[in-house]
Design an enzyme around this catalytic site. Structure first.
Site: not given
Length: 389
Positions: A91, A277
């Site tokens: 992430d 992201d």
């Protein structure tokens, strides 16, 4: 000279470590199929704006960007001796590394892989009192304690890494996630638990040849999604990488010039910011701007705040073009329209629910990153983008 450059690129690609990623069903899809999405959205309204306001320079505790409803790509790692395998999200929107502990006995943990510390001969606790931490996310908190053990990622030589073992998670909706834990790849200042994040440890210990990593995310159900550590495989993109400076360390944040449709600016009129992201499959933006996009693509709001589109019209919808660094990055309708488990076509543009702070920041998730190969260069604080193959 030309051959030397080519040989250099080949050698560079041979030094990188490839970690295959698997596309899984998102938490949103699982909740929807179980008839619990509306209840979830009512109980846990998502507002990432508190992370994106003008207060970013203040000394505050940074938190993850999203509520994890839309995470869809996971990879395998092992922890301990003998190794225990976990599915984690790599992430770029957070920096902490955690997996559930065997001491977490609530439903969310029991439905996932849990780390059995007593079964690992290399497990260690820090000296002194047990240090507990609370990691705050948009969808609720997790609580755990800090420990360390041997971590192995792909073909990299195993190394000792501190991480958080969760003993409590906020609510039973975590039961619907298809991953065990999170391995953050953002800048160290986002690490809520402190210590040295995984990627920084890899670089400091000389496990990778370059201080960068890259993502290739497939679309249309194709296999082959990949995280690359320590180098770039140039066969995954076309043309040249265009480099963009990171505007604020912490998130992988760059300047966004504007958003256009057919040459007309429809959002970000005076310039704004964008965060890349990998932990989100949607594009988040300011309420009014996203509402304008929904109108342009003829998306209709439903009772559970989803925006649906007539599937027969999707091939005629325009590209949404993100202008970054003076270059156009078009996202076609086949990328921003998702067909759910019930055959409904849904817009993947999402609004930041609370616009109190008038945030001008956009979050570019996998909707964008499936179209563009992305490189995250810590050595030079920049992001590289090129059309994905």
């Amino acid at each position: 000279m030309k051959w030397l450059v080519v040989l250099g690129l080949v050698a560079l690609s041979e030094c990188l470590v490839r970690v295959p990623l698997i596309k899984v069903k998102s938490m949103r899809e699982n909740l929807q199929e179980n008839g619990m999405l509306k209840e979830y959205l009512e109980k846990f309204p998502y507002s990432p704006v508190k992370f994106l306001s003008n207060d970013q320079n203040k000394k505050v505790n940074y938190e993850s960007l999203r509520n994890y409803l839309d995470l869809t790509y996971v990879g395998l790692i092992t922890i301990g001796t003998p190794p225990q395998t976990f599915k984690v999200v790599f992430d770029t929107g957070s920096a902490d590394f955690w997996v559930p502990s065997v001491f977490c006995n609530i439903e969310p943990c029991q439905k996932h892989g849990r780390f059995h510390s007593q079964s690992s001969s290399t497990f260690k606790l820090p000296p002194g009192e047990l240090r507990t931490v609370e990691l705050s996310y948009g969808s609720g908190d997790v609580i755990g304690f800090i420990a360390s053990d041997i971590l192995k990622i792909g073909d990299l030589e195993a190394f000792r890494q501190a991480f958080v073992l969760t003993t409590w998670e906020d609510h039973a909706f975590w039961s619907f996630t298809a991953y065990d834990g999170i391995l953050g790849l953002a800048y160290p200042k986002l690490a809520q638990a402190g210590g040295t994040p995984v990627f920084d440890k890899l670089w400091k210990k000389g496990r990778i040849s370059e201080n960068l990593f890259a993502f290739y995310l497939t679309s249309g159900g194709k296999r082959g999604s990949m995280l690359m550590l320590g180098g770039v495989d140039h066969s995954y993109y076309s043309g040249e990488l265009r480099w963009l400076p990171v505007t604020k360390g912490g998130y992988w944040q760059v300047a966004l010039n504007s958003i256009t449709v057919n040459g007309t600016i429809i959002a970000c009129h005076d310039g704004c910011q964008a965060i890349l992201d990998t932990g989100s499959s949607v594009v988040d933006g300011p309420y009014e701007d996203v509402l304008n996009i929904q109108n342009i693509i003829h998306a209709q709001r439903t009772f559970n705040d989803m925006y649906v589109i007539d599937c027969n019209t999707t091939t005629h919808l325009p590209d949404i073009v993100f202008v970054i660094g003076g270059f156009n990055y078009p996202v076609p309708s086949r990328s921003y329209v998702r067909k759910d488990a019930f055959g409904t076509c849904v817009s993947t543009f999402d609004t930041i629910a609370d616009n109190t702070f008038n945030s001008k920041t956009w979050i570019l998730g996998d909707v964008f990153l499936r179209v563009y190969f992305s490189v995250y260069d810590r050595a030079n604080n920049r992001v590289g983008l090129a059309p994905a193959i």
